[in-house]
Write a protein that holds these residues in place. Structure first.
Motif, mmCIF file in Angstrom:
data_model
loop_
_atom_site.group_PDB
_atom_site.id
_atom_site.type_symbol
_atom_site.label_atom_id
_atom_site.label_comp_id
_atom_site.label_asym_id
_atom_site.label_seq_id
_atom_site.Cartn_x
_atom_site.Cartn_y
_atom_site.Cartn_z
ATOM 1 N N ASP A 1 6.993 -12.797 -19.756
ATOM 2 C CA ASP A 1 7.389 -12.880 -21.076
ATOM 3 C C ASP A 1 6.230 -13.731 -21.764
ATOM 4 O OD1 ASP A 1 8.006 -13.103 -23.693
ATOM 5 O OD2 ASP A 1 9.839 -14.443 -23.135
ATOM 6 N N TYR A 2 5.329 -13.094 -22.662
ATOM 7 C CA TYR A 2 4.280 -14.196 -23.105
ATOM 8 C C TYR A 2 4.382 -14.179 -24.772
ATOM 9 C CZ TYR A 2 2.225 -13.323 -18.757
ATOM 10 O OH TYR A 2 1.916 -13.454 -17.466
ATOM 11 N N SER A 3 5.635 -14.010 -25.012
ATOM 12 C CA SER A 3 6.074 -14.148 -26.662
ATOM 13 C C SER A 3 5.549 -15.448 -27.125
ATOM 14 C CB SER A 3 7.581 -13.884 -26.843
ATOM 15 O OG SER A 3 8.226 -14.954 -26.393
#
Length: 402
Positions: A309-311
């Motif tokens: 997850d690179y949000s």
């Protein structure tokens, strides 16, 4: 009447000479201006028939400029399997570009210097242990070399009279196994990783070596979290130190796979450590100090789309130059690079231009050697400077050669 004609001719000749002088001065000014700015040293690698190798086995070091000159500095092929293996893992660590010389190794046993002007070898010395990293202090033209057993500094020494000794001296300055060394501008400090934990020799701590007092200080540990070193540990991928010796920056990750690389900064005056794991993830090393308190690097990776997850990262799957303010932690994206270009390996020039290449020089795709473009971003305008045949594994902007 004849006198008037002579006067007119003299005036025309004088005006012509003035015009010629203005044009000549303009050409000379342009010639030297661009020679200061647009000289690039690079090492390219070519593919070969052995499909088991990530990189090719033929390396060329070249010097190009914007006037069309393209000079070969060195060329070699690796033939030993162990050397081949080392040159597939971060090969940039074996080349360093100074103001007047490039340092490199071709067999992991010898340090070699080539003079840019003469394009000839000026220094070669063998070592009894494997060479693993080479870096340079550009201001003083001093090179730091890490072997499997020690740190060395290679520097210029003035000749006394008609002495025939070498212009350079190689001095052993510290014992141990170190990685990614960076030498400070005043050549007093070396910041680097160290691998000396008996529980796990791959675990990497971060240390500061004071060459003046001959002392070493551990800045932070090789441990990440509470897990034992046999399960998780720190890796380091690059180091840098600011011109005023206030900040040191590393790119680092845990040993988890795939690695999530981010930046950590250390205030060497106060000892404060700042981790920027949330907003500097997907960091592509190496980076560069653009001032004493600001650090530039490339962020984003197209090939990471399937992982995690690179949000918290803006536009994570495109590599672009970003600038980190080490005091505030604020991250500024350089928005002037077109979105269809993946910008890697940014370098901040003396002319306040940003140079970068447009291919992933640490690609996860085996057996791929991409042709490489070198760009310059200045005054919000991106310009293609050079198109290089073959993959670039090392490059730098050399602005002080005339």
């Amino acid at each position: 009447m004849r006198l008037d004609n002579k006067v007119a001719i003299k005036k025309l000749l004088f005006a012509g000479l003035i015009l010629f002088a203005i044009v000549l001065i303009g050409f000379v000014y342009a010639y030297f201006l661009q020679s200061d700015i647009e000289k690039i040293g690079y090492v390219r690698v070519f593919n070969n028939k052995n499909q088991d190798l990530l990189y090719g086995r033929e390396f060329e070091g070249r010097l190009v400029d914007s006037r069309g000159n393209d000079h070969l500095l060195f060329k070699f092929k690796t033939t030993d399997a162990e050397v081949d293996k080392n040159f597939t893992l971060f090969p940039r660590r074996f080349f360093a570009w100074g103001k007047n010389y490039v340092a490199y190794t071709q067999n992991l046993k010898e340090v070699i210097l080539i003079d840019y002007k003469t394009r000839k070898e000026v220094f070669r010395q063998g070592l009894n242990e494997r060479i693993e990293f080479i870096n340079v202090n550009r201001e003083k033209e001093e090179f730091v070399i890490a072997t499997e057993k020690a740190l060395y500094v290679l520097k210029y020494q003035k000749k006394q009279g008609n002495e025939k000794k070498s212009l350079f001296i190689l001095e052993r300055v510290a014992e141990g196994k170190f990685c990614w060394p960076s030498l400070s501008c005043d050549s007093r400090y070396i910041v680097c990783g160290e691998n000396n934990n008996k529980e796990n020799y791959s675990a990497t701590s971060f240390v500061l070596i004071d060459l003046q007092s001959n002392t070493k200080k551990k800045i932070f540990s090789e441990k990440i979290g509470n897990l034992p070193l046999t399960q998780d540990y720190r890796l380091i991928f690059s180091t840098a130190i600011s011109d005023d010796n206030k900040w040191a920056v590393i790119s680092t990750s845990s040993s988890a796979s795939p690695p999530y690389v981010y930046l950590v900064a250390v205030n060497l005056k106060s000892g404060a450590v700042r981790e920027f794991s949330k907003n500097t993830g997907l960091c592509n090393s190496p980076g560069f100090f653009i001032s004493n308190d600001k650090y530039m690097f490339a962020q984003g990776e197209p090939e990471y789309k399937g992982f995690g997850d690179y949000s918290s990262i803006i536009d994570p799957f495109r590599s672009k130059p970003v600038i980190l303010d080490l005091n505030t932690g604020k991250l500024e994206i350089v928005n002037d690079v077109p979105k269809d270009i993946n910008a890697y390996w940014p370098i901040y020039g003396n002319n306040k231009a940003i140079y970068f290449i447009d291919r992933n020089y640490q690609s996860f795709v085996p057996n791929k050697i991409f042709d490489t473009n070198i760009y310059r971003l200045k005054n919000k305008k991106v310009e293609l400077l050079f198109q290089i045949k073959g993959g670039i594994v090392s490059y730098d902007v050399i602005s002080s050669i005339h």
